[in-house]
Design a protein around this motif. Structure first.
Motif, PDB file in Angstrom:
ATOM      1  N   CYS A  69      60.778 -43.214  48.042  1.00  0.00           N
ATOM      2  CA  CYS A  69      60.671 -44.346  48.977  1.00  0.00           C
ATOM      3  C   CYS A  69      61.140 -45.670  48.391  1.00  0.00           C
ATOM      4  CB  CYS A  69      59.235 -44.465  49.498  1.00  0.00           C
ATOM      5  SG  CYS A  69      58.053 -44.968  48.222  1.00  0.00           S
ATOM      6  N   HIS A  70      61.739 -45.652  47.191  1.00  0.00           N
ATOM      7  CA  HIS A  70      62.245 -46.909  46.601  1.00  0.00           C
ATOM      8  C   HIS A  70      63.401 -46.577  45.665  1.00  0.00           C
ATOM      9  CE1 HIS A  70      61.244 -50.997  44.472  1.00  0.00           C
ATOM     10  NE2 HIS A  70      62.437 -50.575  44.057  1.00  0.00           N
ATOM     11  N   THR A  71      64.632 -46.788  46.135  1.00  0.00           N
ATOM     12  CA  THR A  71      65.793 -46.621  45.254  1.00  0.00           C
ATOM     13  C   THR A  71      66.838 -47.706  45.516  1.00  0.00           C
ATOM     14  OG1 THR A  71      67.486 -45.346  46.483  1.00  0.00           O
ATOM     15  CG2 THR A  71      65.576 -44.106  45.674  1.00  0.00           C
ATOM     16  N   ILE A 138      67.165 -46.388  50.522  1.00  0.00           N
ATOM     17  CA  ILE A 138      68.246 -47.010  49.743  1.00  0.00           C
ATOM     18  C   ILE A 138      68.316 -48.499  50.090  1.00  0.00           C
ATOM     19  CG2 ILE A 138      70.712 -47.004  49.242  1.00  0.00           C
ATOM     20  CD1 ILE A 138      70.817 -44.060  50.108  1.00  0.00           C
ATOM     21  N   LYS A 139      68.317 -49.333  49.055  1.00  0.00           N
ATOM     22  CA  LYS A 139      68.337 -50.774  49.271  1.00  0.00           C
ATOM     23  C   LYS A 139      69.733 -51.344  49.086  1.00  0.00           C
ATOM     24  CE  LYS A 139      63.792 -50.864  47.079  1.00  0.00           C
ATOM     25  NZ  LYS A 139      62.926 -50.865  48.258  1.00  0.00           N
ATOM     26  N   SER A 140      70.010 -52.439  49.764  1.00  0.00           N
ATOM     27  CA  SER A 140      71.204 -53.228  49.452  1.00  0.00           C
ATOM     28  C   SER A 140      70.822 -54.142  48.278  1.00  0.00           C
ATOM     29  CB  SER A 140      71.636 -54.029  50.678  1.00  0.00           C
ATOM     30  OG  SER A 140      70.707 -55.061  50.942  1.00  0.00           O
ATOM     31  N   ASP A 262      55.623 -52.933  45.805  1.00  0.00           N
ATOM     32  CA  ASP A 262      56.149 -51.988  44.827  1.00  0.00           C
ATOM     33  C   ASP A 262      56.117 -52.575  43.406  1.00  0.00           C
ATOM     34  OD1 ASP A 262      56.884 -51.434  47.498  1.00  0.00           O
ATOM     35  OD2 ASP A 262      58.564 -50.200  46.853  1.00  0.00           O
ATOM     36  N   HIS A 263      55.904 -51.734  42.435  1.00  0.00           N
ATOM     37  CA  HIS A 263      55.700 -52.074  41.011  1.00  0.00           C
ATOM     38  C   HIS A 263      54.211 -52.403  40.793  1.00  0.00           C
ATOM     39  CE1 HIS A 263      59.805 -52.018  39.582  1.00  0.00           C
ATOM     40  NE2 HIS A 263      60.172 -52.776  40.599  1.00  0.00           N
ATOM     41  N   ILE A 264      53.825 -53.630  41.150  1.00  0.00           N
ATOM     42  CA  ILE A 264      52.443 -54.153  41.143  1.00  0.00           C
ATOM     43  C   ILE A 264      51.687 -53.988  39.817  1.00  0.00           C
ATOM     44  CG2 ILE A 264      52.178 -54.048  43.665  1.00  0.00           C
ATOM     45  CD1 ILE A 264      50.580 -51.515  43.395  1.00  0.00           C
ATOM     46  N   THR A 314      61.355 -43.313  42.301  1.00  0.00           N
ATOM     47  CA  THR A 314      62.179 -43.405  41.092  1.00  0.00           C
ATOM     48  C   THR A 314      62.624 -44.822  40.770  1.00  0.00           C
ATOM     49  OG1 THR A 314      64.253 -43.066  42.287  1.00  0.00           O
ATOM     50  CG2 THR A 314      63.142 -41.080  41.413  1.00  0.00           C
ATOM     51  N   ASP A 315      62.806 -45.687  41.812  1.00  0.00           N
ATOM     52  CA  ASP A 315      63.431 -47.002  41.622  1.00  0.00           C
ATOM     53  C   ASP A 315      64.839 -46.844  41.050  1.00  0.00           C
ATOM     54  OD1 ASP A 315      63.708 -49.757  41.693  1.00  0.00           O
ATOM     55  OD2 ASP A 315      62.536 -50.136  39.874  1.00  0.00           O
ATOM     56  N   CYS A 316      65.460 -45.695  41.254  1.00  0.00           N
ATOM     57  CA  CYS A 316      66.782 -45.437  40.671  1.00  0.00           C
ATOM     58  C   CYS A 316      67.672 -46.680  40.791  1.00  0.00           C
ATOM     59  CB  CYS A 316      67.440 -44.238  41.387  1.00  0.00           C
ATOM     60  SG  CYS A 316      69.083 -43.871  40.763  1.00  0.00           S
TER      61      CYS A 316
HETATM   62 FE    FE Z   1      63.583 -51.831  42.705  1.00  0.00          FE
END
Ligand code: FE
Ligand code: DI6
Length: 404
Positions: A69-71, A138-140, A262-264, A314-316
């Motif tokens: 849920c976070h890449t 997927i983030k921009s 996210d992270h936190i 993953t935060d890939c």
């Molecule tokens: Fe990130």
């Protein structure tokens, strides 16, 4: 009952919350119709059915398809040089402040064609798919101008059409200041909010809005303006919060009913309480924690205490988390953050779905949900968090279609 497919001779980790660990069913069966789960339960209770096809799994474990849920899967260039610098003692913040970091990926991403970005992202995606991922966010955020942000988001959508996975996109315009606006942040922030986000949204490229809240990135005030705009457009928000410092990110995320913070690592208890109240998921990113050799562990006990759902991803990305394995990420979440293997797997299924607002569609094996499944060569579900880098996947299914 009419079905397209019967999956039988399998053990199910349904991940339905309850008294049974993993929501497990030792001798289960699943009926699939039109890409959705039409029936699921113990084989002994199977109703009368007619199935077009039968797939017997020889006793293998089936879980919901994993959700990353976070890449930041789409980017150009290579930053292994920064990795070498960091190993020599230069900090991530120092590299960012001296013109490296995110901005160096921005340069390379702007230069790459859409086909090039697609090809390099697909290569990384293979690592995720081979470890059971069927949905990827997927983030921009490595384009940072109108054309390049739209380009990244189009590539993400193309991965959703051609990559054999479900894709959700997030607009991450407030990720870093682009070099051309180095000395006038206000112009860039306004442009990201007033021009780029509305344009990307109008083209159907945005599912959620994200931002990086950190002294080296953007402030609570700047991000509040972005989030207000997101709400005006009817888009949910998420936040990179409190990764390197307590920036009151958790509270900011909760204030805007964020899907996730996210992270936190550095979030304070008031922030965690606020997240619990708003149902904001805490997304743990142990790959970034590992790569930055962080020592401040996220407040996992507080989240358990206050009932904040925990996801794992993953935060890939090329700077802080060059990680392309979901099962290895589960291991890191257990070893570094002391999640139980069951919490880790919930974080990559049920709570990962919640972090994307897809909890009614994905994340558990329940009637009505999408038939996204991962089938594993393991004897116990804890093995998914136990191995680092072992090939455990037997097959993966999206909407009832075999993809691996
Ligand atoms: Fe990130
Ligand atoms: N996610 C991010 O967006 C930043 N850190 C993180 O965990 C920066 C990623 C990068 O350095 O490219």
């Amino acid at each position: 009952m009419d079905a397209d497919l019967l999956i039988a001779d399998c053990k199910l980790a349904t991940m339905v919350k309850g008294d049974v660990p993993y929501g497990a069913i030792e001798d289960g069966a699943v009926l699939i119709k039109d890409g959705r789960i039409a029936w699921v339960g113990p084989r002994a209770d199977l109703p009368e059915y007619k199935a077009e096809k039968i797939e017997t799994l020889e006793g293998r474990w089936v879980t919901p398809g994993l959700i990353d849920c976070h890449t930041h899967l789409v980017f150009g260039g290579d930053r292994s040089g920064e990795f070498e610098q960091r190993l020599e003692g230069v900090s991530y913040e120092e590299i960012a402040r001296s013109g490296g970091g995110i901005v160096s990926s921005v340069r390379a991403t702007r230069e790459d064609s859409e086909d090039e970005l697609f090809a390099s992202a697909m290569a990384r995606l293979k690592g995720l798919k081979d470890t059971g991922v069927t949905t990827v966010e997927i983030k921009s955020g490595y384009g940072l101008d109108l054309d390049s942000e739209l380009k990244m988001l189009r590539v993400a959508r193309r991965i959703g059409r051609e990559g054999g996975v479900r894709v959700r996109t997030s607009y991450l315009g407030l990720h870093a200041l682009p070099p051309e606006h180095k000395d006038d942040r206000e112009t860039y922030v306004t442009k990201a909010i007033e021009d780029i986000l509305p344009a990307a949204h109008a083209q159907g490229l945005v599912d959620a809005v994200d931002a990086y809240c950190e002294p080296i990135a953007f402030s609570v005030e700047e991000i509040s303006r972005l989030f207000a705009k997101a709400h005006e457009l009817g888009l949910p928000v998420k936040l990179h919060a409190d990764q390197l410092s307590d920036s009151d990110g958790a509270a900011l995320a909760a204030r805007y009913q964020a899907l996730s913070a996210d992270h936190i690592e550095y979030s304070n208890e008031d922030g965690i309480r606020a997240m619990a109240k708003k149902g904001t998921v805490g997304v743990l990113l142990p790959g970034a924690f590992l790569m930055l050799r962080e020592t401040q562990v996220p407040p996992v006990d507080l989240m358990r205490q206050h009932g904040v759902p925990m996801a794992v991803a993953t935060d890939c990305n090329p700077g802080t988390s060059p990680v392309a394995s979901m099962t290895s990420t589960l291991n890191l979440a257990c070893v570094q953050f002391r999640l139980t293997p069951e919490e880790a797997l919930s974080g990559a299924t049920r709570e990962g779905a919640r972090a994307l607002g897809l909890q009614d569609e994905l994340g558990t094996l329940e009637v009505g949900k999408r038939a996204d499944l991962a089938v594993w060569n393991i004897t116990r579900p804890a093995e998914l968090s136990y191995w680092l880098g072992a090939p455990l996947l037997h097959s993966a299914w999206v909407d009832g279609q075999r993809r691996i």
